[in-house]
Design a protein around this motif. Structure first.
Motif, PDB file in Angstrom:
ATOM      1  N   LYS A  43      10.839  36.594  11.655  1.00 34.33           N
ATOM      2  CA  LYS A  43       9.423  36.533  11.302  1.00 34.33           C
ATOM      3  C   LYS A  43       9.206  35.725  10.024  1.00 34.33           C
ATOM      4  O   LYS A  43       8.270  34.917   9.938  1.00 34.33           O
ATOM      5  N   ASN A  44      10.070  35.932   9.041  1.00 33.62           N
ATOM      6  CA  ASN A  44       9.921  35.202   7.789  1.00 33.62           C
ATOM      7  C   ASN A  44      10.185  33.715   7.962  1.00 33.62           C
ATOM      8  O   ASN A  44       9.501  32.874   7.368  1.00 33.62           O
ATOM      9  N   VAL A  45      11.173  33.360   8.782  1.00 35.28           N
ATOM     10  CA  VAL A  45      11.462  31.950   9.040  1.00 35.28           C
ATOM     11  C   VAL A  45      10.269  31.284   9.717  1.00 35.28           C
ATOM     12  O   VAL A  45       9.849  30.181   9.334  1.00 35.28           O
ATOM     13  N   ILE A  46       9.713  31.936  10.727  1.00 26.83           N
ATOM     14  CA  ILE A  46       8.549  31.386  11.433  1.00 26.83           C
ATOM     15  C   ILE A  46       7.384  31.184  10.471  1.00 26.83           C
ATOM     16  O   ILE A  46       6.744  30.123  10.442  1.00 26.83           O
ATOM     17  N   THR A  47       7.110  32.201   9.656  1.00 29.76           N
ATOM     18  CA  THR A  47       5.984  32.126   8.725  1.00 29.76           C
ATOM     19  C   THR A  47       6.181  31.036   7.685  1.00 29.76           C
ATOM     20  O   THR A  47       5.270  30.240   7.416  1.00 29.76           O
ATOM     21  N   VAL A  48       7.375  30.979   7.086  1.00 27.24           N
ATOM     22  CA  VAL A  48       7.638  29.992   6.038  1.00 27.24           C
ATOM     23  C   VAL A  48       7.598  28.567   6.599  1.00 27.24           C
ATOM     24  O   VAL A  48       7.023  27.663   5.977  1.00 27.24           O
ATOM     25  N   VAL A  49       8.175  28.346   7.764  1.00 20.88           N
ATOM     26  CA  VAL A  49       8.169  27.013   8.382  1.00 20.88           C
ATOM     27  C   VAL A  49       6.742  26.573   8.691  1.00 20.88           C
ATOM     28  O   VAL A  49       6.357  25.424   8.421  1.00 20.88           O
ATOM     29  N   LEU A  50       5.951  27.466   9.265  1.00 22.78           N
ATOM     30  CA  LEU A  50       4.560  27.134   9.551  1.00 22.78           C
ATOM     31  C   LEU A  50       3.784  26.847   8.274  1.00 22.78           C
ATOM     32  O   LEU A  50       3.006  25.885   8.210  1.00 22.78           O
ATOM     33  N   CYS A  51       3.999  27.659   7.253  1.00 24.92           N
ATOM     34  CA  CYS A  51       3.306  27.472   5.982  1.00 24.92           C
ATOM     35  C   CYS A  51       3.650  26.123   5.362  1.00 24.92           C
ATOM     36  O   CYS A  51       2.757  25.371   4.956  1.00 24.92           O
ATOM     37  N   LEU A 109       3.579  34.619   0.884  1.00 24.01           N
ATOM     38  CA  LEU A 109       4.139  35.344  -0.262  1.00 24.01           C
ATOM     39  C   LEU A 109       4.107  36.845  -0.029  1.00 24.01           C
ATOM     40  O   LEU A 109       5.104  37.546  -0.268  1.00 24.01           O
ATOM     41  N   LEU A 110       2.971  37.350   0.450  1.00 28.65           N
ATOM     42  CA  LEU A 110       2.853  38.786   0.697  1.00 28.65           C
ATOM     43  C   LEU A 110       3.822  39.248   1.776  1.00 28.65           C
ATOM     44  O   LEU A 110       4.429  40.320   1.658  1.00 28.65           O
ATOM     45  N   GLN A 111       3.984  38.436   2.796  1.00 31.71           N
ATOM     46  CA  GLN A 111       4.885  38.845   3.873  1.00 31.71           C
ATOM     47  C   GLN A 111       6.337  38.840   3.414  1.00 31.71           C
ATOM     48  O   GLN A 111       7.081  39.798   3.660  1.00 31.71           O
ATOM     49  N   VAL A 112       6.748  37.770   2.731  1.00 33.48           N
ATOM     50  CA  VAL A 112       8.142  37.679   2.277  1.00 33.48           C
ATOM     51  C   VAL A 112       8.449  38.789   1.277  1.00 33.48           C
ATOM     52  O   VAL A 112       9.502  39.434   1.347  1.00 33.48           O
ATOM     53  N   LEU A 113       7.527  39.038   0.343  1.00 35.89           N
ATOM     54  CA  LEU A 113       7.741  40.103  -0.634  1.00 35.89           C
ATOM     55  C   LEU A 113       7.819  41.475   0.029  1.00 35.89           C
ATOM     56  O   LEU A 113       8.593  42.342  -0.390  1.00 35.89           O
ATOM     57  N   SER A 114       7.030  41.654   1.091  1.00 39.25           N
ATOM     58  CA  SER A 114       7.043  42.949   1.775  1.00 39.25           C
ATOM     59  C   SER A 114       8.386  43.215   2.436  1.00 39.25           C
ATOM     60  O   SER A 114       8.795  44.370   2.597  1.00 39.25           O
ATOM     61  N   ALA A 166      -1.769  38.251  12.842  1.00 33.70           N
ATOM     62  CA  ALA A 166      -1.823  37.497  11.586  1.00 33.70           C
ATOM     63  C   ALA A 166      -1.535  36.016  11.816  1.00 33.70           C
ATOM     64  O   ALA A 166      -2.190  35.150  11.227  1.00 33.70           O
ATOM     65  N   ILE A 167      -0.564  35.701  12.671  1.00 37.48           N
ATOM     66  CA  ILE A 167      -0.241  34.307  12.963  1.00 37.48           C
ATOM     67  C   ILE A 167      -1.435  33.601  13.597  1.00 37.48           C
ATOM     68  O   ILE A 167      -1.820  32.495  13.200  1.00 37.48           O
ATOM     69  N   PHE A 168      -2.040  34.220  14.594  1.00 38.07           N
ATOM     70  CA  PHE A 168      -3.126  33.579  15.332  1.00 38.07           C
ATOM     71  C   PHE A 168      -4.432  33.537  14.547  1.00 38.07           C
ATOM     72  O   PHE A 168      -5.244  32.628  14.752  1.00 38.07           O
TER      73      PHE A 168
END
Length: 305
Positions: free
Chosen positions: A25-33, A78-83, A269-271
Motif C-alpha cells: 500500500k505504501n509503495v503504491i501511494t508513494v509512487v502515485l504521489c 505523509l499521513l499514511q506512511v507515518l500511520s 482514499a486512492i479513488f
C-alpha cells in the motif's frame, strides 16, 4: 483489531495490515504521489516562469488548484506512511497535519467553482471579462477561498482546545480526524458544512455551465470546444465533490463489509483523494495549446541539458 491504550482514559480502536500488505500500500501511494506531483510540478514551473501566464486570472486559478493538489497528495502520503511506521502520532502533531489536509481538501472544489464562474464570464460576457476578472481580484478570491476553509475547521480546533484535557493532548492516537476532533456535535457540524459547500458548488456548476452550453450553441465557431470543456470540467468537479461524501461512502461500505475495513479505506482514499489529482494536468495542461507550447519548450531544454 488491536486496542491501543494511549493513556488512562483514551483507547483507540485500530486495525493493522500485515507487513506485506502495508508495504504494498505504501509503495503504491508513494509512487502515485511522486508521479502525479512530478507532472504537476512541471506545469507549475512552466507557468511561474512565464509572465504571459502570471497575468492571466485563469492560469492563476489553475496554478492554485495544482498547488493544492500537490499539498493534498503530500499530506495524504505523509499521513499514511507515518500511520504504518509510527502507528500512532502525538495528538498535537496529528491536529496540525489534519488541519492542513482539511484546508487544502476544501480549497479544491471551491477553486473549481470559481474557475467555472471565470469560464462563464469569458464566454457569456467576453467584452467585460478583462474588467471583471483581473489579477488583483483573482488573488482576493483565492484569499476568500482560504478564509472559507478556515471558517470550516478552526472552530473544531477551538472546541477541542476548550473541551479536551491536557492528558489528551499528551497522548497518542491513530491519526484520523474523528480521533482528534472527538466531540459528537463536531461531526454534525462537519456534515452540515460539507452539505452547504456541496450545494453551493453544484449550484454554481449547473448554473454557469448550462449558461455556457446555451451560449456555445449560439456561437457555432466555439461550440465544440466549449462543450468539450464543459464536459471535462464538470467531470473533474464531480470527482472533486467526492471529497464531501468520503466519510459517507466509507461508513456505508464498512457497514456492509466490516471485515474489509482496511482495504475499503485504502481503495476509497486512492479513488477519491489521489486519482482526481491527475485530472487537472490532463484537462487544463495537455488541452491548452499555449501551455503545451511552453511545456514542450521546457521539456526540450531538459533533453538538451
Amino acid at each position: 483489531m488491536n486496542l491501543l491504550n494511549t493513556s488512562v482514559n483514551f483507547t483507540t480502536p485500530v486495525y493493522r495490515d500485515t507487513l506485506q500488505t502495508a508495504a504494498l500500500k505504501n509503495v503504491i501511494t508513494v509512487v502515485l504521489c511522486i508521479s502525479i506531483n512530478y507532472v504537476n510540478g512541471t506545469l507549475v514551473h512552466t507557468i511561474r516562469n512565464h509572465q504571459v501566464f502570471n497575468s492571466n486570472p485563469r492560469y492563476i486559478l489553475y496554478i492554485h488548484l495544482v498547488i493544492n493538489d500537490m499539498i493534498l497528495l503530500i499530506m495524504f502520503t505523509l499521513l499514511q506512511v507515518l500511520s504504518y511506521i509510527m502507528f500512532t502520532l502525538d495528538v498535537s502533531l496529528c491536529i496540525v497535519l489534519q488541519m492542513v489536509a482539511i484546508f487544502v481538501n476544501l480549497n479544491n472544489p471551491l477553486t473549481l467553482a470559481i474557475m467555472a464562474v471565470e469560464c462563464y464570464i469569458a464566454i457569456c460576457f467576453p467584452l467585460r471579462h478583462t474588467q471583471i476578472c483581473t489579477v488583483k481580484k483573482t488573488y482576493v478570491v483565492i484569499g476568500l477561498i482560504w478564509a472559507l476553509g478556515a471558517l470550516s475547521i478552526i472552530p473544531d480546533l477551538f472546541v477541542t482546545l476548550t473541551t479536551e484535557s491536557i492528558e489528551f493532548f499528551n497522548s497518542r492516537v491513530f491519526c484520523l480526524r474523528e480521533n482528534v476532533f472527538r466531540a459528537p456535535y463536531l461531526t454534525v457540524k462537519r456534515d452540515v458544512s460539507n452539505t452547504v459547500f456541496l450545494v453551493i458548488v453544484w449550484f454554481t456548476l449547473f448554473y454557469t455551465y448550462f449558461r455556457i452550453l446555451f451560449t456555445a450553441k449560439a456561437a457555432a465557431a466555439d461550440a465544440k470546444k466549449a462543450r468539450n470543456t464543459v464536459l471535462l470540467h464538470g467531470f473533474q468537479l464531480l470527482l472533486c465533490m467526492l471529497n464531501y461524501v468520503f466519510n459517507i461512502v466509507l461508513a456505508g461500505l464498512t457497514y456492509f463489509f466490516p471485515k474489509d475495513v482496511l482495504a475499503i479505506r485504502f481503495a476509497v482514499a486512492i479513488f477519491i483523494q489521489i486519482l482526481p489529482r491527475l485530472i487537472s494536468p490532463l484537462i487544463y495542461g495537455l488541452r491548452d495549446k499555449m501551455l503545451m507550447k511552453y511545456l514542450k519548450r521546457y521539456i526540450s531544454l531538459i533533453d538538451l541539458s
